[in-house]
Design a protein around this motif. Structure first.
Motif, mmCIF file in Angstrom:
data_model
loop_
_atom_site.group_PDB
_atom_site.id
_atom_site.type_symbol
_atom_site.label_atom_id
_atom_site.label_comp_id
_atom_site.label_asym_id
_atom_site.label_seq_id
_atom_site.Cartn_x
_atom_site.Cartn_y
_atom_site.Cartn_z
ATOM 1 N N ASP A 27 0.857 -1.179 0.000
ATOM 2 C CA ASP A 27 0.000 0.000 0.000
ATOM 3 C C ASP A 27 0.893 1.229 0.000
ATOM 4 O O ASP A 27 1.717 1.405 0.898
ATOM 5 C CB ASP A 27 -0.900 -0.011 1.239
ATOM 6 C CG ASP A 27 -1.837 1.177 1.298
ATOM 7 O OD1 ASP A 27 -1.884 1.964 0.331
ATOM 8 O OD2 ASP A 27 -2.517 1.315 2.330
ATOM 9 N N GLU A 28 0.725 2.107 -0.968
ATOM 10 C CA GLU A 28 1.594 3.274 -1.089
ATOM 11 C C GLU A 28 1.423 4.250 0.053
ATOM 12 O O GLU A 28 2.309 5.026 0.349
ATOM 13 C CB GLU A 28 1.393 3.970 -2.426
ATOM 14 C CG GLU A 28 0.085 4.665 -2.615
ATOM 15 C CD GLU A 28 0.099 6.112 -2.183
ATOM 16 O OE1 GLU A 28 -0.961 6.588 -1.761
ATOM 17 O OE2 GLU A 28 1.137 6.757 -2.237
ATOM 18 N N SER A 29 0.292 4.220 0.761
ATOM 19 C CA SER A 29 0.095 5.149 1.858
ATOM 20 C C SER A 29 1.052 4.849 2.999
ATOM 21 O O SER A 29 1.367 5.724 3.794
ATOM 22 C CB SER A 29 -1.357 5.119 2.350
ATOM 23 O OG SER A 29 -1.675 3.828 2.827
ATOM 24 N N HIS A 37 -3.876 0.997 -9.301
ATOM 25 C CA HIS A 37 -2.574 0.467 -8.877
ATOM 26 C C HIS A 37 -1.417 1.187 -9.577
ATOM 27 O O HIS A 37 -0.392 1.472 -8.955
ATOM 28 C CB HIS A 37 -2.505 -1.039 -9.114
ATOM 29 C CG HIS A 37 -3.376 -1.818 -8.185
ATOM 30 N ND1 HIS A 37 -3.185 -1.868 -6.829
ATOM 31 C CD2 HIS A 37 -4.473 -2.571 -8.434
ATOM 32 C CE1 HIS A 37 -4.111 -2.611 -6.263
ATOM 33 N NE2 HIS A 37 -4.914 -3.051 -7.221
ATOM 34 N N ASN A 81 -0.828 4.550 -7.949
ATOM 35 C CA ASN A 81 -0.165 4.396 -6.656
ATOM 36 C C ASN A 81 1.307 4.040 -6.819
ATOM 37 O O ASN A 81 2.167 4.579 -6.112
ATOM 38 C CB ASN A 81 -0.877 3.346 -5.806
ATOM 39 C CG ASN A 81 -2.202 3.847 -5.279
ATOM 40 O OD1 ASN A 81 -2.427 5.056 -5.192
ATOM 41 N ND2 ASN A 81 -3.085 2.933 -4.918
ATOM 42 N N LYS A 99 3.138 7.177 -7.976
ATOM 43 C CA LYS A 99 3.346 8.103 -6.855
ATOM 44 C C LYS A 99 4.517 7.650 -6.001
ATOM 45 O O LYS A 99 5.341 8.463 -5.575
ATOM 46 C CB LYS A 99 2.082 8.186 -5.980
ATOM 47 C CG LYS A 99 0.961 8.981 -6.575
ATOM 48 C CD LYS A 99 -0.239 8.953 -5.616
ATOM 49 C CE LYS A 99 -1.488 9.479 -6.260
ATOM 50 N NZ LYS A 99 -2.664 9.329 -5.364
ATOM 51 N N LYS A 100 4.581 6.336 -5.761
ATOM 52 C CA LYS A 100 5.679 5.793 -4.948
ATOM 53 C C LYS A 100 7.023 6.016 -5.655
ATOM 54 O O LYS A 100 7.996 6.433 -5.033
ATOM 55 C CB LYS A 100 5.462 4.307 -4.691
ATOM 56 C CG LYS A 100 6.532 3.708 -3.782
ATOM 57 C CD LYS A 100 6.461 2.204 -3.711
ATOM 58 C CE LYS A 100 5.278 1.759 -2.920
ATOM 59 N NZ LYS A 100 5.264 0.293 -2.728
#
Length: 188
Positions: free
Chosen positions: A106-108, A172, A175, A178-179
């Motif tokens: 999970d990127e969060s 996906h 995300n 973003k990562k």
């Protein structure tokens, strides 16, 4: 074709279907950059992308009469390009596309800062480098959504998957991008 006329894509396809070589030239010039960028994003090799572009346009020449108008011309064209990319990967012995891994992190949890990611995205070289690190199916989805500005139903038609799969891949891929951008920004 008169020089003053600016035929739309459907008119060009009709002319191509009747054997008009000038129409295929105009069609090629209008769409070569889009198809080449799409193929390059998928295969990562400029020579292979150029070959795919040529194969796509040859298919347009041969199949223009088969265009039924149920989709936009660009959707039909990128569908042909997608099939030619799949053919390319089959020829070189690579797997087609793997489905998404449900165990993706999970990127969060990575603490990515959206402001930093947005700032990093403005740097074209950084963006290209981050895109290159993604799996082909993620690069393809991002290319179709952001560079081709296609809707989910059009993308589903092009890559021949359900619309839900497109939505999942977009989620996906965003995300993961973003990562990548956050990691690249921290490293800089």
């Amino acid at each position: 074709m008169a020089e003053e006329e600016v035929p739309d894509d459907k008119q060009l396809l009709a002319a191509i279907a009747s054997g008009d070589t000038e129409a295929i030239t105009v069609f090629y010039q209008r769409h070569e950059a889009r198809v080449y960028r799409y193929a390059l994003a998928k295969v990562g090799d400029s020579f292979a992308a150029a070959d795919i572009l040529n194969d796509v346009m040859m298919q347009v020449w041969r199949a223009a009469a088969k265009f039924e108008g149920r989709a936009k011309v660009t959707t039909w064209l990128l569908g042909i390009a997608h099939n030619k990319v799949v053919d390319h990967w089959r020829k070189v012995g690579a797997r087609e596309y793997t489905e998404l891994d449900d165990s993706m992190e999970d990127e969060s949890a990575s603490g990515a800062n959206p402001a930093q990611a947005t700032e990093a995205a403005s740097d074209g070289k950084l963006l290209h480098a981050c895109l290159a690190k993604l799996k082909p199916e993620h690069r393809e989805i991002l290319h179709l959504v952001f560079f081709e500005e296609l809707g989910y139903s059009e993308i589903a038609s092009i890559i021949d998957v359900p619309e839900g799969t497109v939505k999942s891949r977009v989620f996906h891929a965003r995300n993961l991008m973003k990562k990548q951008l956050a990691n690249a920004t921290r490293a800089a």
